[in-house]
Design a protein around this motif. Sequence first.
Motif, PDB file in Angstrom:
ATOM      1  N   ASN A   1       3.308 -11.495  -2.957  1.00  0.00           N
ATOM      2  CA  ASN A   1       3.184 -10.168  -2.363  1.00  0.00           C
ATOM      3  C   ASN A   1       3.596  -9.131  -3.402  1.00  0.00           C
ATOM      4  O   ASN A   1       4.758  -9.065  -3.793  1.00  0.00           O
ATOM      5  CB  ASN A   1       4.077 -10.092  -1.119  1.00  0.00           C
ATOM      6  CG  ASN A   1       3.877  -8.782  -0.367  1.00  0.00           C
ATOM      7  OD1 ASN A   1       3.473  -7.772  -0.955  1.00  0.00           O
ATOM      8  ND2 ASN A   1       4.161  -8.790   0.919  1.00  0.00           N
ATOM      9  N   LEU A   2       2.635  -8.351  -3.876  1.00  0.00           N
ATOM     10  CA  LEU A   2       2.932  -7.372  -4.936  1.00  0.00           C
ATOM     11  C   LEU A   2       3.171  -5.976  -4.377  1.00  0.00           C
ATOM     12  O   LEU A   2       3.364  -5.031  -5.123  1.00  0.00           O
ATOM     13  CB  LEU A   2       1.764  -7.333  -5.933  1.00  0.00           C
ATOM     14  CG  LEU A   2       1.497  -8.645  -6.677  1.00  0.00           C
ATOM     15  CD1 LEU A   2       0.287  -8.505  -7.583  1.00  0.00           C
ATOM     16  CD2 LEU A   2       2.712  -9.063  -7.501  1.00  0.00           C
ATOM     17  N   GLN A   3       3.148  -5.874  -3.031  1.00  0.00           N
ATOM     18  CA  GLN A   3       3.230  -4.532  -2.455  1.00  0.00           C
ATOM     19  C   GLN A   3       4.629  -3.931  -2.564  1.00  0.00           C
ATOM     20  O   GLN A   3       4.790  -2.724  -2.510  1.00  0.00           O
ATOM     21  CB  GLN A   3       2.769  -4.572  -0.991  1.00  0.00           C
ATOM     22  CG  GLN A   3       1.271  -4.902  -0.900  1.00  0.00           C
ATOM     23  CD  GLN A   3       0.764  -5.043   0.523  1.00  0.00           C
ATOM     24  OE1 GLN A   3       1.555  -5.156   1.447  1.00  0.00           O
ATOM     25  NE2 GLN A   3      -0.538  -5.040   0.692  1.00  0.00           N
ATOM     26  N   THR A   4       5.607  -4.803  -2.720  1.00  0.00           N
ATOM     27  CA  THR A   4       6.969  -4.271  -2.797  1.00  0.00           C
ATOM     28  C   THR A   4       7.545  -4.384  -4.206  1.00  0.00           C
ATOM     29  O   THR A   4       8.631  -3.880  -4.476  1.00  0.00           O
ATOM     30  CB  THR A   4       7.888  -5.049  -1.837  1.00  0.00           C
ATOM     31  OG1 THR A   4       7.717  -6.449  -2.108  1.00  0.00           O
ATOM     32  CG2 THR A   4       7.528  -4.785  -0.391  1.00  0.00           C
ATOM     33  N   ALA A   5       6.804  -5.059  -5.096  1.00  0.00           N
ATOM     34  CA  ALA A   5       7.346  -5.295  -6.438  1.00  0.00           C
ATOM     35  C   ALA A   5       7.400  -3.999  -7.251  1.00  0.00           C
ATOM     36  O   ALA A   5       6.613  -3.089  -7.028  1.00  0.00           O
ATOM     37  CB  ALA A   5       6.480  -6.317  -7.155  1.00  0.00           C
TER      38      ALA A   5
ATOM     39  N   SER B   1      -1.951   6.435   2.626  1.00  0.00           N
ATOM     40  CA  SER B   1      -2.583   6.192   1.334  1.00  0.00           C
ATOM     41  C   SER B   1      -2.258   7.288   0.330  1.00  0.00           C
ATOM     42  O   SER B   1      -2.448   7.127  -0.863  1.00  0.00           O
ATOM     43  CB  SER B   1      -4.094   6.051   1.505  1.00  0.00           C
ATOM     44  OG  SER B   1      -4.649   7.278   1.929  1.00  0.00           O
ATOM     45  N   ARG B   2      -1.769   8.438   0.826  1.00  0.00           N
ATOM     46  CA  ARG B   2      -1.428   9.527  -0.092  1.00  0.00           C
ATOM     47  C   ARG B   2      -0.011   9.424  -0.621  1.00  0.00           C
ATOM     48  O   ARG B   2       0.351  10.085  -1.590  1.00  0.00           O
ATOM     49  CB  ARG B   2      -1.593  10.864   0.614  1.00  0.00           C
ATOM     50  CG  ARG B   2      -3.040  11.253   0.681  1.00  0.00           C
ATOM     51  CD  ARG B   2      -3.210  12.609   1.280  1.00  0.00           C
ATOM     52  NE  ARG B   2      -4.541  13.101   0.948  1.00  0.00           N
ATOM     53  CZ  ARG B   2      -5.051  14.216   1.431  1.00  0.00           C
ATOM     54  NH1 ARG B   2      -4.335  14.963   2.231  1.00  0.00           N
ATOM     55  NH2 ARG B   2      -6.255  14.598   1.091  1.00  0.00           N
ATOM     56  N   LYS B   3       0.812   8.659   0.065  1.00  0.00           N
ATOM     57  CA  LYS B   3       2.193   8.519  -0.400  1.00  0.00           C
ATOM     58  C   LYS B   3       2.247   7.465  -1.489  1.00  0.00           C
ATOM     59  O   LYS B   3       1.477   6.501  -1.456  1.00  0.00           O
ATOM     60  CB  LYS B   3       3.083   8.102   0.768  1.00  0.00           C
ATOM     61  CG  LYS B   3       3.314   9.252   1.726  1.00  0.00           C
ATOM     62  CD  LYS B   3       4.013   8.787   2.991  1.00  0.00           C
ATOM     63  CE  LYS B   3       4.064   9.935   3.990  1.00  0.00           C
ATOM     64  NZ  LYS B   3       3.911   9.474   5.370  1.00  0.00           N
ATOM     65  N   SER B   4       3.183   7.625  -2.399  1.00  0.00           N
ATOM     66  CA  SER B   4       3.172   6.676  -3.513  1.00  0.00           C
ATOM     67  C   SER B   4       3.556   5.281  -3.028  1.00  0.00           C
ATOM     68  O   SER B   4       2.992   4.292  -3.475  1.00  0.00           O
ATOM     69  CB  SER B   4       4.074   7.156  -4.632  1.00  0.00           C
ATOM     70  OG  SER B   4       5.410   7.073  -4.222  1.00  0.00           O
ATOM     71  N   TYR B   5       4.457   5.176  -2.032  1.00  0.00           N
ATOM     72  CA  TYR B   5       4.750   3.825  -1.528  1.00  0.00           C
ATOM     73  C   TYR B   5       3.536   3.278  -0.795  1.00  0.00           C
ATOM     74  O   TYR B   5       3.289   2.077  -0.791  1.00  0.00           O
ATOM     75  CB  TYR B   5       6.004   3.820  -0.628  1.00  0.00           C
ATOM     76  CG  TYR B   5       5.757   4.294   0.785  1.00  0.00           C
ATOM     77  CD1 TYR B   5       5.995   5.617   1.127  1.00  0.00           C
ATOM     78  CD2 TYR B   5       5.270   3.432   1.763  1.00  0.00           C
ATOM     79  CE1 TYR B   5       5.749   6.068   2.413  1.00  0.00           C
ATOM     80  CE2 TYR B   5       5.014   3.877   3.054  1.00  0.00           C
ATOM     81  CZ  TYR B   5       5.262   5.199   3.373  1.00  0.00           C
ATOM     82  OH  TYR B   5       5.001   5.643   4.636  1.00  0.00           O
ATOM     83  N   GLY B   6       2.774   4.187  -0.188  1.00  0.00           N
ATOM     84  CA  GLY B   6       1.582   3.773   0.541  1.00  0.00           C
ATOM     85  C   GLY B   6       0.511   3.208  -0.375  1.00  0.00           C
ATOM     86  O   GLY B   6      -0.197   2.262  -0.020  1.00  0.00           O
ATOM     87  N   ARG B   7       0.404   3.783  -1.564  1.00  0.00           N
ATOM     88  CA  ARG B   7      -0.540   3.259  -2.566  1.00  0.00           C
ATOM     89  C   ARG B   7      -0.294   1.774  -2.822  1.00  0.00           C
ATOM     90  O   ARG B   7      -1.214   1.028  -3.114  1.00  0.00           O
ATOM     91  CB  ARG B   7      -0.363   3.994  -3.894  1.00  0.00           C
ATOM     92  CG  ARG B   7      -0.959   5.369  -3.891  1.00  0.00           C
ATOM     93  CD  ARG B   7      -2.301   5.359  -4.607  1.00  0.00           C
ATOM     94  NE  ARG B   7      -3.029   6.552  -4.232  1.00  0.00           N
ATOM     95  CZ  ARG B   7      -4.214   6.879  -4.705  1.00  0.00           C
ATOM     96  NH1 ARG B   7      -4.811   6.094  -5.580  1.00  0.00           N
ATOM     97  NH2 ARG B   7      -4.813   7.956  -4.302  1.00  0.00           N
ATOM     98  N   ASN B   8       0.969   1.393  -2.760  1.00  0.00           N
ATOM     99  CA  ASN B   8       1.292  -0.017  -3.020  1.00  0.00           C
ATOM    100  C   ASN B   8       0.668  -0.958  -2.002  1.00  0.00           C
ATOM    101  O   ASN B   8       0.466  -2.130  -2.283  1.00  0.00           O
ATOM    102  CB  ASN B   8       2.810  -0.226  -3.040  1.00  0.00           C
ATOM    103  CG  ASN B   8       3.409   0.234  -4.353  1.00  0.00           C
ATOM    104  OD1 ASN B   8       2.726   0.244  -5.378  1.00  0.00           O
ATOM    105  ND2 ASN B   8       4.670   0.627  -4.321  1.00  0.00           N
ATOM    106  N   PHE B   9       0.340  -0.423  -0.828  1.00  0.00           N
ATOM    107  CA  PHE B   9      -0.308  -1.271   0.171  1.00  0.00           C
ATOM    108  C   PHE B   9      -1.742  -1.613  -0.232  1.00  0.00           C
ATOM    109  O   PHE B   9      -2.403  -2.403   0.426  1.00  0.00           O
ATOM    110  CB  PHE B   9      -0.285  -0.608   1.551  1.00  0.00           C
ATOM    111  CG  PHE B   9       1.088  -0.471   2.122  1.00  0.00           C
ATOM    112  CD1 PHE B   9       1.948  -1.560   2.139  1.00  0.00           C
ATOM    113  CD2 PHE B   9       1.535   0.740   2.626  1.00  0.00           C
ATOM    114  CE1 PHE B   9       3.231  -1.440   2.675  1.00  0.00           C
ATOM    115  CE2 PHE B   9       2.818   0.870   3.154  1.00  0.00           C
ATOM    116  CZ  PHE B   9       3.659  -0.221   3.174  1.00  0.00           C
ATOM    117  N   LEU B  10      -2.243  -0.975  -1.289  1.00  0.00           N
ATOM    118  CA  LEU B  10      -3.567  -1.331  -1.806  1.00  0.00           C
ATOM    119  C   LEU B  10      -3.517  -2.578  -2.679  1.00  0.00           C
ATOM    120  O   LEU B  10      -4.524  -3.138  -3.037  1.00  0.00           O
ATOM    121  CB  LEU B  10      -4.153  -0.162  -2.608  1.00  0.00           C
ATOM    122  CG  LEU B  10      -4.515   1.081  -1.787  1.00  0.00           C
ATOM    123  CD1 LEU B  10      -4.848   2.253  -2.712  1.00  0.00           C
ATOM    124  CD2 LEU B  10      -5.710   0.795  -0.880  1.00  0.00           C
TER     125      LEU B  10
END
Lengths: 486, 486
Positions: A120-124, B151-160
Amino acid sequence: MLPYKSLIQLDRNSPLSLHIQVCNSFIALISNGTLQPSALLPSSRVLAELIGIHRNTVKLAYEELISQGWADSVPRKGIFVLSKLPVISRRRLPEPQREPRQQDPFKWKNKFAGFTPGRNLQTAKLTIDDGFPDVRLTPIDELMREYRSISRKSYGRNFLKYGSAKGSEHLRSSIAHYLYHTRGITVSPENILITKGSQMGIYLAAQLLLNNADNIAVGVSNYLHSDNTFLHQDAKLIRIPVDEYGMDIDHLEKVLRRRSIKAVYVIPHHHFPTTVTLSMERRLKLLKLAKEHRFAIIEDDYDFDFHYENKPYLPLASIDHHQNVIYIGSVTKTVAPALRIGFMIGHTPFINAAASLRELIDKQGDTVLEEAFAVLFDNGEMERYFRKTIKIYKERRDLFCKILQADFSNTIKFKIPEGGLAVWAQFDQKINLGKLAERAVKNGLLIDDGNFYKNESFSANGLRMGFASLNATEMVTALEKLKQVI
Amino acid sequence: MLPYKSLIQLDRNSPLSLHIQVCNSFIALISNGTLQPSALLPSSRVLAELIGIHRNTVKLAYEELISQGWADSVPRKGIFVLSKLPVISRRRLPEPQREPRQQDPFKWKNKFAGFTPGRNLQTAKLTIDDGFPDVRLTPIDELMREYRSISRKSYGRNFLKYGSAKGSEHLRSSIAHYLYHTRGITVSPENILITKGSQMGIYLAAQLLLNNADNIAVGVSNYLHSDNTFLHQDAKLIRIPVDEYGMDIDHLEKVLRRRSIKAVYVIPHHHFPTTVTLSMERRLKLLKLAKEHRFAIIEDDYDFDFHYENKPYLPLASIDHHQNVIYIGSVTKTVAPALRIGFMIGHTPFINAAASLRELIDKQGDTVLEEAFAVLFDNGEMERYFRKTIKIYKERRDLFCKILQADFSNTIKFKIPEGGLAVWAQFDQKINLGKLAERAVKNGLLIDDGNFYKNESFSANGLRMGFASLNATEMVTALEKLKQVI
């Protein structure tokens, strides 16, 4: 009497009405053995006072309990738990267990128990990945704009209904154009199935092509998920050597003299994990063999879009004269891993059958997302995205390779890749990659331990090192951290 | 010399550079046999004039052609097509073919060739569907707002980036709360796998539970897609009668004396297609049998959310003491068919294995969409949606049933359903539903021909008539059109 006041917890914000909550509480108490068969329930007046609700609500709850078959009313005596219920003492679901218990509650095929889930790379934080795009460059705003615009139109609302298992007609048409213009593949939308990424294409092809003990030819080194997908069908993997020109097709020809194969799985550019490109001569020979021996070629071309010297070879599918090629591509792998869009191309009866199988798996894709992507293909946004990212990734590849050459010449051997998003880095045999990965994590860098690239026939001390998702500063920091722990 | 001016078409808007386009044109000409092995290519000067590009561009194209192994340069003579290429005359992909040809290009399992694809409702006008939600009520604006905001938040980008095959941790947690509050199911997020709808849950369970010739118990009438999913695993369907109280568990008990079964597939509310609810007594007995005989219960509870009298029975999963139940639910079926979100619940080793299998099928879901749904669960939007739609659908059910009673009493028998989005309508035997559907289409109404509800053991002359997706005006018009053609 039981301590109903604490046993029955009501939530006035719950969407469930109070009497249903009371009824459900009683069901739980009966079901977990707290209330035994034939037990008398408190009168509605008493319970109403105890738990602070209206008496009529309790009456409704009891009616509900009776109508659901848990209790019965005996005139002038009260409400009793039914005597005939096969009640067993209740347990809450236990804490999550990672390993199968001694005795499973039912029999099932546990062949995936030892399977290591993808990382899971979403939190790394800082990561040298396997070769993924930089999600900061994903045209997510443009995609969202189209997604929203479509979903607000009344015709767009219709895309929320059930559609085709093959995917949006519009997107299939856009992808047909895109494939023709970028790589000379001539197909009609009928030949295209929109998938949830290239993995689904591999899975569908495997299900349709392979039976128990069928042979499939794959590289000695190969993409582990595709190996596992074929093994899941109980197919037999025939390993073919891979050298600097890709899969050794002369070797394949020799194998074909001795046994028949159902399919060849090949990643012409760029082979996974070693990033080599299949030569044109071998491509033509592979097509010729496929025709003669009537096997399918599963061409996994997920990496076509990223070429830095601007000279990708045309795919096998574009010079396939006899429809032997099942062509698999990915939008996901080039745009963002969690936006699940890919495509699978083949002759129509096969694609129709794949779509029917896909209906059993997940019915269809998210049509609004597919329509939004179609707009981005049509209005040139995808082309702009590719132009922009190719320029950026070329710079990143060059910087990455420059640092590797300068700082890791004693420990890492590699060739500068012509395309793709990763360098195949062969580490000095003295370096234990598992321990290296452990030390790197402690130093704030996530890096793979190399096991994903190994199989029973391939044990190089190597790693794919993705350069695309790191900007210059991050790259310098990441490689500095790596150097510290080597 | 060949008519290169017309053979080589250049597109100055293409993302491919001109020399690559020229090179690709030559590859096509060689590959389709227009240019034979050993043929001499025109000089760069001549070709440049012919097709109106710079001579250096032609030179680059020829270099590319040579480097890709299609041609060779002979000093002072010119550029020749290689003599050794195994070139075969080229054909474009033929027009789409619906039927397998006499001889397929390769061998594959064509068992899906006769499979009828699901109906595409995205382009249909007035439709009496199978019982789907009204997509005009879908909280798509709210969903888009969250999707975009994440998707606009930087933590949200990580969900990509790549995430967990089990799905968003956040959504699993939200669904655990939602299930506890709406139906008393006590599970941890570890017990939950986010799927692409209930169909994927059925598929995964079938793959893990069933081997060749294993027995699975299903209703005499049953959801065709689940039957097909089990048959795809070469399992054997044991048909159990279904009466007004659901599946006949006493009958199942008798079957179990004679043979062992791996699983029971049950839709406790509301059985498909007949909409009956499994009684509480039978639920408890089914759980008891599952424990004794160690089989799995696949509880497909896609229809739980829509109950108009506010008294759904608790699912089997909420009173399952021994983890025999694999619970399958759908967000898709309650919100919008093309927003593919569902869930599957079971004991952890099983869910972990399902997640591993899912990695082979499509890696994972669309995490941003999952996160957006999680927000809608958390902020009460989903609850508001359910409250609102239950009210509307109850009115529509009542109106629909009123018209059926008033205008179709001679032709249609039905019971008012307690929940769900469809009426099970049994038509007079004299009415041929296939012909009725044909006449209806001509009259501007799309309605099913009833074949989807039939199987080798069940042949009622019935239709599920969905009332939820029609507003009052549409409903009156649709039923008027139906009346005209009956």
